[in-house]
Scaffold this motif. Sequence first.
Motif, mmCIF file in Angstrom:
data_model
loop_
_atom_site.group_PDB
_atom_site.id
_atom_site.type_symbol
_atom_site.label_atom_id
_atom_site.label_comp_id
_atom_site.label_asym_id
_atom_site.label_seq_id
_atom_site.Cartn_x
_atom_site.Cartn_y
_atom_site.Cartn_z
ATOM 1 N N ASN A 288 0.847 -1.187 0.000
ATOM 2 C CA ASN A 288 0.000 0.000 0.000
ATOM 3 C C ASN A 288 0.881 1.235 0.000
ATOM 4 N N TYR A 289 0.330 2.311 -0.494
ATOM 5 C CA TYR A 289 1.093 3.535 -0.721
ATOM 6 C C TYR A 289 0.321 4.751 -0.236
ATOM 7 N N ALA A 290 1.072 5.758 0.156
ATOM 8 C CA ALA A 290 0.469 7.062 0.403
ATOM 9 C C ALA A 290 -0.031 7.611 -0.921
ATOM 10 N N GLY A 291 -1.118 8.337 -0.850
ATOM 11 C CA GLY A 291 -1.697 8.878 -2.074
ATOM 12 C C GLY A 291 -0.751 9.769 -2.847
ATOM 13 N N SER A 292 0.114 10.468 -2.106
ATOM 14 C CA SER A 292 1.006 11.424 -2.737
ATOM 15 C C SER A 292 2.111 10.763 -3.564
ATOM 16 N N VAL A 293 2.341 9.464 -3.361
ATOM 17 C CA VAL A 293 3.418 8.790 -4.090
ATOM 18 C C VAL A 293 2.901 7.685 -4.998
ATOM 19 N N LYS A 294 1.626 7.405 -4.930
ATOM 20 C CA LYS A 294 1.060 6.314 -5.729
ATOM 21 C C LYS A 294 1.298 6.578 -7.211
ATOM 22 N N GLY A 295 1.776 5.558 -7.890
ATOM 23 C CA GLY A 295 2.077 5.700 -9.308
ATOM 24 C C GLY A 295 3.481 6.183 -9.586
ATOM 25 N N ARG A 296 4.172 6.667 -8.570
ATOM 26 C CA ARG A 296 5.540 7.152 -8.745
ATOM 27 C C ARG A 296 6.561 6.283 -8.003
ATOM 28 N N PHE A 297 6.168 5.771 -6.842
ATOM 29 C CA PHE A 297 7.057 4.979 -6.003
ATOM 30 C C PHE A 297 6.614 3.517 -6.035
ATOM 31 N N THR A 298 7.582 2.629 -5.919
ATOM 32 C CA THR A 298 7.301 1.203 -5.852
ATOM 33 C C THR A 298 8.133 0.565 -4.748
ATOM 34 N N ILE A 299 7.440 -0.126 -3.847
ATOM 35 C CA ILE A 299 8.139 -0.872 -2.802
ATOM 36 C C ILE A 299 8.251 -2.329 -3.239
#
Length: 119
Positions: free
Chosen positions: A58-69
Motif C-alpha cells: 500500500n502507498y500514500a496517495g502522494s506517491v502512488k504511481g511514482r514509487f514502488t516498494i
Amino acid sequence: QVQLVESGGGLVQPGGSLRLSCSASGSIFSVFTMAWYRQAPGKPRELVAASTSGGSTNYAGSVKGRFTISRDNPKDTVYLQMNSLKPEDTAVYYCNAWRKGAVREYDYWGLGTQVTVSS
C-alpha cells in the motif's frame, strides 16, 4: 532484535529517480511487514509505502504511481524505487520492520537516509 540499515539517498533533480535499499539482519525477515516512512523538516513522520509478509502493498496517495516498494526475502532487503521525484519528496526516509507477536508487537527502525530533490 532487528537491525535495519538504509542506503541510496542523495541529491536528485526534480523528475529524477532514486532507489533506496534497506538491509535487515537479526531475525526472520519474511515474517515482518516492511515499510518506508519519511519525515520532512517541521512535519510529522508519514507512511510512504508498506509491504506485508503476505505480499500486499500500500502507498500514500502522494506517491502512488511514482514509487514502488519491493522486497527480496532471501536477501533480507526491501527497496523503494522513486520515480518522477518532486521537491516535496525531500525528507529523511526511514525503513521500518513490524510484526505482531503472541504477546507484543515488534517495531524496529533504521537511522534514515536523506533524500533531497532540488534543481
